[in-house]
Design a protein around this motif. Structure first.
Motif, PDB file in Angstrom:
ATOM      1  N   MET A  41      58.946 -53.427  12.221  1.00 16.59           N
ATOM      2  CA  MET A  41      59.748 -52.504  13.031  1.00 16.59           C
ATOM      3  C   MET A  41      58.811 -51.575  13.800  1.00 16.59           C
ATOM      4  O   MET A  41      57.653 -51.430  13.434  1.00 16.59           O
ATOM      5  CB  MET A  41      60.671 -51.689  12.113  1.00 16.59           C
ATOM      6  N   PRO A  42      59.319 -50.938  14.885  1.00 22.39           N
ATOM      7  CA  PRO A  42      58.453 -50.056  15.672  1.00 22.39           C
ATOM      8  C   PRO A  42      57.857 -48.947  14.807  1.00 22.39           C
ATOM      9  O   PRO A  42      58.549 -48.408  13.932  1.00 22.39           O
ATOM     10  CB  PRO A  42      59.391 -49.449  16.718  1.00 22.39           C
ATOM     11  N   GLU A  43      56.590 -48.645  15.068  1.00 22.87           N
ATOM     12  CA  GLU A  43      55.919 -47.621  14.288  1.00 22.87           C
ATOM     13  C   GLU A  43      56.552 -46.254  14.524  1.00 22.87           C
ATOM     14  O   GLU A  43      57.016 -45.978  15.622  1.00 22.87           O
ATOM     15  CB  GLU A  43      54.447 -47.580  14.714  1.00 22.87           C
ATOM     16  N   GLY A  44      56.582 -45.448  13.523  1.00 20.44           N
ATOM     17  CA  GLY A  44      57.102 -44.100  13.704  1.00 20.44           C
ATOM     18  C   GLY A  44      57.437 -43.477  12.367  1.00 20.44           C
ATOM     19  O   GLY A  44      57.622 -44.179  11.368  1.00 20.44           O
ATOM     20  N   GLU A  45      57.517 -42.169  12.367  1.00 18.83           N
ATOM     21  CA  GLU A  45      57.841 -41.455  11.146  1.00 18.83           C
ATOM     22  C   GLU A  45      59.229 -41.866  10.669  1.00 18.83           C
ATOM     23  O   GLU A  45      60.155 -41.967  11.476  1.00 18.83           O
ATOM     24  CB  GLU A  45      57.795 -39.949  11.415  1.00 18.83           C
ATOM     25  N   GLY A  46      59.358 -42.119   9.389  1.00 19.57           N
ATOM     26  CA  GLY A  46      60.652 -42.489   8.836  1.00 19.57           C
ATOM     27  C   GLY A  46      60.865 -43.993   8.729  1.00 19.57           C
ATOM     28  O   GLY A  46      61.845 -44.445   8.155  1.00 19.57           O
ATOM     29  N   ARG A  47      59.917 -44.762   9.278  1.00 13.02           N
ATOM     30  CA  ARG A  47      60.115 -46.209   9.285  1.00 13.02           C
ATOM     31  C   ARG A  47      60.245 -46.786   7.872  1.00 13.02           C
ATOM     32  O   ARG A  47      61.167 -47.559   7.597  1.00 13.02           O
ATOM     33  CB  ARG A  47      58.950 -46.892  10.016  1.00 13.02           C
ATOM     34  N   ASP A  48      59.348 -46.401   6.992  1.00 11.17           N
ATOM     35  CA  ASP A  48      59.410 -46.927   5.628  1.00 11.17           C
ATOM     36  C   ASP A  48      60.720 -46.535   4.950  1.00 11.17           C
ATOM     37  O   ASP A  48      61.356 -47.350   4.279  1.00 11.17           O
ATOM     38  CB  ASP A  48      58.247 -46.400   4.786  1.00 11.17           C
ATOM     39  N   THR A  49      61.104 -45.278   5.144  1.00  7.96           N
ATOM     40  CA  THR A  49      62.342 -44.796   4.524  1.00  7.96           C
ATOM     41  C   THR A  49      63.521 -45.634   4.987  1.00  7.96           C
ATOM     42  O   THR A  49      64.335 -46.081   4.183  1.00  7.96           O
ATOM     43  CB  THR A  49      62.590 -43.317   4.913  1.00  7.96           C
ATOM     44  N   VAL A  50      63.603 -45.846   6.297  1.00  4.54           N
ATOM     45  CA  VAL A  50      64.716 -46.615   6.846  1.00  4.54           C
ATOM     46  C   VAL A  50      64.687 -48.042   6.298  1.00  4.54           C
ATOM     47  O   VAL A  50      65.704 -48.561   5.834  1.00  4.54           O
ATOM     48  CB  VAL A  50      64.663 -46.636   8.399  1.00  4.54           C
ATOM     49  N   PHE A  51      63.506 -48.637   6.324  1.00  3.51           N
ATOM     50  CA  PHE A  51      63.432 -50.025   5.870  1.00  3.51           C
ATOM     51  C   PHE A  51      63.896 -50.161   4.419  1.00  3.51           C
ATOM     52  O   PHE A  51      64.766 -50.972   4.103  1.00  3.51           O
ATOM     53  CB  PHE A  51      62.009 -50.580   6.014  1.00  3.51           C
ATOM     54  N   TYR A  52      63.308 -49.344   3.531  1.00  2.00           N
ATOM     55  CA  TYR A  52      63.626 -49.528   2.113  1.00  2.00           C
ATOM     56  C   TYR A  52      65.031 -49.070   1.766  1.00  2.00           C
ATOM     57  O   TYR A  52      65.714 -49.672   0.928  1.00  2.00           O
ATOM     58  CB  TYR A  52      62.569 -48.852   1.237  1.00  2.00           C
ATOM     59  N   MET A  53      65.500 -48.041   2.433  1.00  2.00           N
ATOM     60  CA  MET A  53      66.848 -47.540   2.173  1.00  2.00           C
ATOM     61  C   MET A  53      67.900 -48.550   2.629  1.00  2.00           C
ATOM     62  O   MET A  53      68.819 -48.889   1.890  1.00  2.00           O
ATOM     63  CB  MET A  53      67.032 -46.210   2.926  1.00  2.00           C
ATOM     64  N   CYS A  54      67.749 -49.044   3.833  1.00  2.00           N
ATOM     65  CA  CYS A  54      68.824 -49.842   4.432  1.00  2.00           C
ATOM     66  C   CYS A  54      68.747 -51.307   4.027  1.00  2.00           C
ATOM     67  O   CYS A  54      69.775 -51.981   3.988  1.00  2.00           O
ATOM     68  CB  CYS A  54      68.805 -49.711   5.950  1.00  2.00           C
ATOM     69  N   SER A  55      67.557 -51.808   3.727  1.00  2.00           N
ATOM     70  CA  SER A  55      67.482 -53.218   3.354  1.00  2.00           C
ATOM     71  C   SER A  55      67.774 -53.419   1.870  1.00  2.00           C
ATOM     72  O   SER A  55      67.769 -54.537   1.376  1.00  2.00           O
ATOM     73  CB  SER A  55      66.116 -53.813   3.728  1.00  2.00           C
ATOM     74  N   ALA A  56      68.064 -52.333   1.157  1.00  2.00           N
ATOM     75  CA  ALA A  56      68.436 -52.470  -0.250  1.00  2.00           C
ATOM     76  C   ALA A  56      69.732 -53.265  -0.371  1.00  2.00           C
ATOM     77  O   ALA A  56      69.923 -54.008  -1.330  1.00  2.00           O
ATOM     78  CB  ALA A  56      68.593 -51.091  -0.887  1.00  2.00           C
ATOM     79  N   ASP A  99      66.399 -39.467  12.924  1.00  2.00           N
ATOM     80  CA  ASP A  99      65.380 -39.329  13.970  1.00  2.00           C
ATOM     81  C   ASP A  99      64.781 -40.694  14.305  1.00  2.00           C
ATOM     82  O   ASP A  99      64.606 -41.042  15.469  1.00  2.00           O
ATOM     83  CB  ASP A  99      64.256 -38.376  13.518  1.00  2.00           C
ATOM     84  N   TYR A 100      64.471 -41.441  13.256  1.00  2.00           N
ATOM     85  CA  TYR A 100      63.851 -42.747  13.497  1.00  2.00           C
ATOM     86  C   TYR A 100      64.815 -43.687  14.218  1.00  2.00           C
ATOM     87  O   TYR A 100      64.458 -44.316  15.218  1.00  2.00           O
ATOM     88  CB  TYR A 100      63.389 -43.387  12.174  1.00  2.00           C
ATOM     89  N   LEU A 101      66.034 -43.769  13.728  1.00  2.00           N
ATOM     90  CA  LEU A 101      67.003 -44.699  14.327  1.00  2.00           C
ATOM     91  C   LEU A 101      67.312 -44.317  15.771  1.00  2.00           C
ATOM     92  O   LEU A 101      67.355 -45.175  16.655  1.00  2.00           O
ATOM     93  CB  LEU A 101      68.289 -44.738  13.492  1.00  2.00           C
ATOM     94  N   ALA A 102      67.509 -43.025  16.003  1.00  2.00           N
ATOM     95  CA  ALA A 102      67.856 -42.585  17.359  1.00  2.00           C
ATOM     96  C   ALA A 102      66.684 -42.789  18.319  1.00  2.00           C
ATOM     97  O   ALA A 102      66.875 -43.042  19.506  1.00  2.00           O
ATOM     98  CB  ALA A 102      68.297 -41.129  17.342  1.00  2.00           C
TER      99      ALA A 102
END
Ligand code: HEC
Length: 108
Positions: A41-56, A99-102
């Protein structure tokens, strides 16, 4: 593009069971980019959080296919919590995700 049977099987398993990651199709090219890790996914703050949270719970494609305003993403998060069983987020995490998604999956 020639896909081996094994690759097809892996892709199919990923689509059906969400285990092998998710597919993102780029409309202008017949290229399937697999979102298997945050690095896809595009680099940026929050990327890891989004990935692990949403792909659960589901494939990341369900998320990365979307292009929404911050307000609509906030609605999606509320819906995930209220109807889909996602754990309630603290304000810091929620803002980080929004922030990351937007920033990366905004409306065209
Ligand atoms: C606890 C499980 C769970 C978590 C965690 C979760 N989701 Fe979901 N999500 C679901 C379920 C279940 C559906 C399917 C709902 C349906 O279509 O009825 C869904 C569907 C979606 C959809 C598709 C909506 C549509 O238009 O069909 C989006 C977008 C989405 N989730 C975003 C997210 C984002 C972003 C995160 C991470 C912040 C996330 N989800 C985390 C369970 C979860």
């Amino acid at each position: 593009m020639i896909l081996s049977k094994r690759l097809l099987a892996v892709l199919a398993a990923g689509l059906l069971f969400g285990a092998g990651g998710s597919l993102v199709f780029e409309a202008d090219r017949a290229v399937a980019a697999i979102v298997n890790s945050p690095e896809d996914m595009p680099e940026g703050e929050g990327r890891d959080t989004v990935f692990y949270m949403c792909s659960a719970c589901h494939s990341m494609a369900i998320v990365t296919q979307q292009g929404l305003s911050r307000k609509r993403w906030a609605d999606v998060l509320d819906w995930m919590v209220e109807e889909q069983g996602m754990a309630e987020l603290d304000d810091v995490t929620r803002n980080e995700i929004l922030d990351y998604l937007a920033a990366h999956y905004d409306e065209e």
